[in-house]
Design an enzyme around this catalytic site. Structure first.
Site, short mmCIF file in Angstrom:
data_model
loop_
_atom_site.label_atom_id
_atom_site.label_comp_id
_atom_site.label_asym_id
_atom_site.label_seq_id
_atom_site.Cartn_x
_atom_site.Cartn_y
_atom_site.Cartn_z
N ASP A 36 -6.49 32.21 -43.00
CA ASP A 36 -5.34 32.98 -43.43
C ASP A 36 -4.40 33.12 -42.23
OD1 ASP A 36 -3.79 34.93 -44.92
OD2 ASP A 36 -4.77 36.48 -43.70
N ASP A 75 -1.13 35.71 -42.00
CA ASP A 75 -0.69 37.09 -41.73
C ASP A 75 -1.86 38.05 -41.58
OD1 ASP A 75 2.15 36.49 -42.01
OD2 ASP A 75 1.69 36.19 -44.13
N ASP A 128 -8.14 38.54 -43.67
CA ASP A 128 -8.14 40.01 -43.50
C ASP A 128 -7.84 40.77 -44.78
OD1 ASP A 128 -5.40 39.15 -43.59
OD2 ASP A 128 -4.85 41.15 -42.87
#
Ligand code: 2M8
Ligand code: MG
Ligand code: MG
Length: 263
Positions: free
Chosen positions: A5, A7, A206
């Site tokens: 991922d 961001d 996250d």
């Protein structure tokens, strides 16, 4: 293979810097480990980032899995699209908003400057984030009860919701980071350049939107995030899951350090 991922994971949630992860990125390039970006970001955002990170032309997953781009042996890129394009999704969202009086704002409603103000992206990068092809990002401004009604209405339309660090994302049902990764790995197996390899996959993310990807990799790094919603994995093999104590790119390198022996 590293599946990551962006961001809040490789990129800092606020500054979008990957600086603490640079030593690991150098090692990944040096050892020719495939790095697959798997993000909510658009292809227009990911392609220049890949260049800056040193992974130009590598396959990637964009818009939460609604779009996958492969590199092909013949040099032609091949795109796989989840089945509903951006204008169709926005049209449907406008219709539902009128019908049920839902209160939300999507990237189609915002200007580049407004997206920049909400996200901390530069206006130029906010414009790239607004070049969406297969999913819409939105801010929900209504009650929880209305949200449940919204989710149900979307389902009727063949659309689904997933949650990122700041936004809700609407895309075709059945798409998502997990489904996109499965599709990409299947395509890799059919590619004669890679068919001999049996990739070991490490995933890093996250947000709740990363859960389907983190559930489908061999080793999962759950990076400490800023979202109030926890990242809930369904897999039971706890020893293959690592929760970082650091946020963003510090957590990213902490996770790789945990699973990969260093030379
Ligand atoms: C959006 O994605 C993040 C992913 O976690 C979010 O939901 O907060 C996307 O619209 C993406 O295109 C954009 O670059 C990013 C900026 O923070 O926000
Ligand atoms: Mg994230
Ligand atoms: Mg993301």
């Amino acid at each position: 293979m590293i599946v990551t991922d962006l961001d809040g994971s490789l990129l800092d949630h606020h500054t979008y810097s990957w600086q603490p992860a640079q030593p690991w990125l150098d090692k990944i390039v040096q050892h020719q480990i495939p790095l697959v970006i798997c993000s909510s970001k658009t292809a227009s955002e990911i392609i220049p980032l890949q260049q800056q990170l040193g992974f130009s032309g590598a396959p990637f997953i964009a818009e939460n899995g609604a779009l996958v781009q492969l590199d092909r042996a013949d040099g032609e890129n091949m795109r796989h699209h989840a089945g509903k394009d951006y204008s169709e999704i926005c049209h449907c969202l406008r219709r539902l908003r009128q019908q049920y009086q839902f209160r939300f704002s999507g990237f189609a409603d915002f200007t580049d400057q407004e997206v920049a103000d909400i996200t901390g992206l530069t206006v130029r990068n906010a414009a790239l984030a607004r070049r969406r092809e297969a999913s819409e990002s939105l801010v929900w401004r209504d009650s929880e009860a209305q949200f449940a009604a919204f989710a149900a209405a979307l389902e009727q339309e063949g659309l689904a919701l997933t949650q990122g660090g700041r936004f809700w994302h609407v895309m075709a049902s059945g798409s998502g980071k997990g489904a996109a990764l499965a599709w990409l790995l299947q395509a890799y197996k059919q590619d004669k350049r890679f068919s001999q390899h049996d990739f070991i996959t490490i995933g890093l993310g996250d947000g709740p939107n990363d859960a389907p990807m983190l559930d489908s990799v061999d080793y999962a790094v759950v990076i400490k995030g800023h979202s109030k919603t926890p990242v809930t994995l369904t897999r039971q093999d706890q020893h293959n899951i690592y929760h970082t104590s650091a946020y963003g790119p510090e957590g990213w390198q902490e996770g790789l350090q945990h699973f990969i022996a260093q030379d």
